[in-house]
Design a protein around this motif. Structure first.
Motif, mmCIF file in Angstrom:
data_model
loop_
_atom_site.group_PDB
_atom_site.id
_atom_site.type_symbol
_atom_site.label_atom_id
_atom_site.label_comp_id
_atom_site.label_asym_id
_atom_site.label_seq_id
_atom_site.Cartn_x
_atom_site.Cartn_y
_atom_site.Cartn_z
ATOM 1 N N TYR A 47 -39.818 -107.540 -9.526
ATOM 2 C CA TYR A 47 -40.913 -107.712 -8.340
ATOM 3 C C TYR A 47 -41.652 -106.282 -8.030
ATOM 4 N N LYS A 48 -42.364 -106.062 -7.840
ATOM 5 C CA LYS A 48 -43.357 -105.474 -7.177
ATOM 6 C C LYS A 48 -43.734 -105.041 -6.068
ATOM 7 N N ILE A 49 -43.365 -104.154 -5.189
ATOM 8 C CA ILE A 49 -44.096 -104.144 -3.712
ATOM 9 C C ILE A 49 -44.250 -103.277 -3.286
ATOM 10 N N ASP A 50 -44.823 -102.583 -2.306
ATOM 11 C CA ASP A 50 -44.847 -101.282 -1.784
ATOM 12 C C ASP A 50 -43.447 -100.801 -1.041
ATOM 13 N N LEU A 51 -44.117 -99.948 -0.989
ATOM 14 C CA LEU A 51 -42.890 -98.579 0.533
ATOM 15 C C LEU A 51 -42.736 -99.481 1.908
ATOM 16 N N ASN A 52 -43.897 -100.120 2.353
ATOM 17 C CA ASN A 52 -43.182 -100.880 3.423
ATOM 18 C C ASN A 52 -43.122 -101.816 3.655
ATOM 19 N N SER A 53 -42.926 -102.946 2.012
ATOM 20 C CA SER A 53 -42.182 -103.910 2.417
ATOM 21 C C SER A 53 -40.805 -103.503 2.167
ATOM 22 N N MET A 54 -40.310 -103.139 1.022
ATOM 23 C CA MET A 54 -39.843 -102.281 0.701
ATOM 24 C C MET A 54 -38.443 -102.148 1.935
ATOM 25 N N LYS A 103 -34.795 -95.815 4.987
ATOM 26 C CA LYS A 103 -36.048 -96.269 4.614
ATOM 27 C C LYS A 103 -35.626 -95.532 3.227
ATOM 28 N N ILE A 104 -36.461 -96.081 2.074
ATOM 29 C CA ILE A 104 -37.070 -95.807 1.227
ATOM 30 C C ILE A 104 -37.387 -94.000 0.713
ATOM 31 N N GLN A 105 -37.639 -93.575 2.030
ATOM 32 C CA GLN A 105 -38.369 -92.632 1.003
ATOM 33 C C GLN A 105 -37.286 -91.029 1.881
ATOM 34 N N GLU A 106 -35.831 -91.559 2.187
ATOM 35 C CA GLU A 106 -34.815 -91.052 2.666
ATOM 36 C C GLU A 106 -34.373 -90.923 1.103
ATOM 37 N N VAL A 107 -33.953 -92.061 0.103
ATOM 38 C CA VAL A 107 -33.306 -91.174 -1.356
ATOM 39 C C VAL A 107 -34.248 -90.454 -2.185
ATOM 40 N N LEU A 128 -38.701 -103.378 5.151
ATOM 41 C CA LEU A 128 -38.817 -104.252 5.359
ATOM 42 C C LEU A 128 -37.854 -104.997 4.674
ATOM 43 N N VAL A 129 -37.372 -104.917 3.380
ATOM 44 C CA VAL A 129 -35.931 -105.044 3.001
ATOM 45 C C VAL A 129 -34.876 -103.818 3.153
ATOM 46 N N LEU A 130 -35.021 -103.118 3.023
ATOM 47 C CA LEU A 130 -33.747 -102.573 3.519
ATOM 48 C C LEU A 130 -33.595 -103.102 4.765
ATOM 49 N N ASP A 131 -34.288 -103.257 6.276
ATOM 50 C CA ASP A 131 -34.016 -103.735 7.551
ATOM 51 C C ASP A 131 -33.621 -104.973 7.424
ATOM 52 N N ASN A 132 -33.676 -105.189 6.242
ATOM 53 C CA ASN A 132 -32.726 -106.971 6.571
ATOM 54 C C ASN A 132 -31.588 -106.755 6.011
ATOM 55 N N LEU A 133 -31.182 -106.225 5.116
ATOM 56 C CA LEU A 133 -30.315 -105.187 4.437
ATOM 57 C C LEU A 133 -28.992 -104.734 5.800
ATOM 58 N N PRO A 143 -28.105 -91.227 -2.268
ATOM 59 C CA PRO A 143 -28.219 -89.822 -2.063
ATOM 60 C C PRO A 143 -29.344 -89.645 -1.941
ATOM 61 N N LYS A 144 -29.109 -88.156 -0.668
ATOM 62 C CA LYS A 144 -30.275 -88.007 -0.562
ATOM 63 C C LYS A 144 -30.106 -86.062 0.645
ATOM 64 N N VAL A 145 -31.356 -85.702 0.730
ATOM 65 C CA VAL A 145 -31.560 -83.947 0.885
ATOM 66 C C VAL A 145 -31.022 -84.224 2.517
ATOM 67 N N PHE A 146 -29.938 -82.698 2.119
ATOM 68 C CA PHE A 146 -29.120 -82.477 3.409
ATOM 69 C C PHE A 146 -30.223 -80.874 3.560
ATOM 70 N N LYS A 147 -30.706 -80.626 4.421
ATOM 71 C CA LYS A 147 -31.788 -79.501 4.473
ATOM 72 C C LYS A 147 -30.642 -78.358 4.671
ATOM 73 N N GLY A 148 -30.722 -77.593 4.281
ATOM 74 C CA GLY A 148 -29.229 -76.449 4.679
ATOM 75 C C GLY A 148 -28.223 -76.154 4.479
ATOM 76 N N GLU A 149 -27.368 -77.524 4.102
ATOM 77 C CA GLU A 149 -26.360 -77.387 3.363
ATOM 78 C C GLU A 149 -25.814 -77.505 2.123
ATOM 79 N N GLY A 150 -27.056 -76.476 1.497
ATOM 80 C CA GLY A 150 -26.004 -76.322 0.487
ATOM 81 C C GLY A 150 -25.687 -75.409 0.030
#
Length: 335
Positions: free
Chosen positions: A3-10, A48-52, A12-17, A26-33
């Motif tokens: 499938y191909k979808i856009d970020l907003n649709s993805m 949200k997918i933007q966090e990955v 929505l998928v994550l919200d359903n899941l 994996p996500k970035v934790f600021k200042g925790e290095g």
């Protein structure tokens, strides 16, 4: 199916899941290095997918989601023992190929060994996995030589290109969610690394005589026994147990299991004061041979998956891959 979808649709998928799953990636934790004013990439809950973080290797593996660093096994009083309630939500984890192979190793230890671990099983049977491809090899990775750079064992594969998300879905539950999302059919093939800058060679004649090599003495001098290599490793599974007694009632408490490390002082202490592997080089020898020798004799493949996190994290810059590459000369030495 692809499938191909856009970020907003993805999202929505994550919200359903998220109604059924806690979602980890994996996500970035600021200042925790590890150093001042630096960030760290590790696993955490996402919405949200933007966090990955798709473009960097996580310093810690997914392991702590399935094997909590500290886990209560049961509560006790003078007269009763009671297990904690299982988590209500399932877990969904974003993984790279090496970590999916690492999952197989943990399953070997906790599900396919002499006994099935019920605590791990409860979490594991309620877990699903989304594969993240690798378009490049990261620093210290040697997954190609360990044959863990490719996999087809996933519920879904994801690739993000700008505002577009490409998905290869094998799971009926995910398929059902996508039926309610505007999608376009697309041929989707996972990205896998074909070559690493770091290469390792495990000698074909490797056997336990290598224990007598002088190569291990180096690590008695360099290793500080901090155990970081074990804690970031996606295939290390050792733990110890602790009984915690409550202050307000010294006859009640809980038993916990806590991650342990074969590299730290006290790991092999026994009643009466005896201890195996006091020298740090002996501990390194034990770890290396477990990862690339005796585990394969039991299961048919190496325990190490070549993620390189141990090399990334070591404060003394000890390289596990370099250690593997010294085994050939070590075998020549002892023969």
């Amino acid at each position: 199916m692809g499938y191909k979808i856009d970020l907003n649709s993805m999202n929505l998928v994550l919200d359903n899941l998220s109604k059924e799953y806690e979602i980890y990636a994996p996500k970035v934790f600021k200042g925790e290095g590890r150093f001042s004013d630096t960030d760290r990439v590790k696993y955490g809950k996402i919405e949200k997918i933007q966090e990955v973080e798709f473009n960097a290797k996580s310093s810690f593996s997914y392991k702590e989601v399935l094997l909590p660093i500290t886990q209560t096994l049961f509560f006790f009083t003078e007269d009763t023992v009671q297990e904690p309630k299982a988590k209500e939500k399932k877990v969904l984890i974003f993984l790279r190929s090496c970590d999916i192979h690492a999952l197989k190793r943990i399953d070997d230890i906790y599900l396919r060994n002499k006994f099935v671990d019920p605590y791990y099983k409860k979490i594991r049977e309620n877990a699903k996995f989304i594969l993240m491809g690798c378009t490049k090899s990261y620093e210290n990775c040697f997954c190609v030589n360990m044959e863990t750079n490719k996999t087809d064992e996933y519920n879904a594969y994801i690739k993000v290109l700008g505002n577009e998300v490409l998905l290869d879905v094998k799971d009926e539950e995910f398929e059902d969610i996508l039926k309610n999302i505007e999608t376009a059919n697309e041929d989707v093939t996972p990205d896998f690394v074909e070559e690493n800058e770091v290469k390792v060679n495990i000698p074909n004649n490797l056997d336990l005589s290598v224990m007598d090599s002088k190569m291990w003495n180096e690590y008695s001098e360099r290793c500080i026994a901090c155990g970081r290599c074990n804690f970031v490793c996606p295939t290390c599974t050792c733990f110890t147990t602790q009984d915690i007694f409550y202050k307000d009632n010294g006859k009640a408490g809980e038993r916990r299991r806590v991650w342990a490390s074969c590299q730290v002082d006290g790991y092999t202490d026994m009643a009466g004061g005896h201890s195996f592997r006091r020298a740090k080089g002996e501990r390194m020898r034990y770890k290396v041979l477990h990862k690339v020798y005796d585990y394969k004799k039991r299961w048919g493949y190496h325990m190490c998956v070549g993620c390189g996190r141990c090399d990334d994290i070591c404060p003394e810059y000890i390289s596990f891959s370099n250690c593997i590459n010294k085994l050939e000369k070590a075998m020549d030495e002892v023969k």
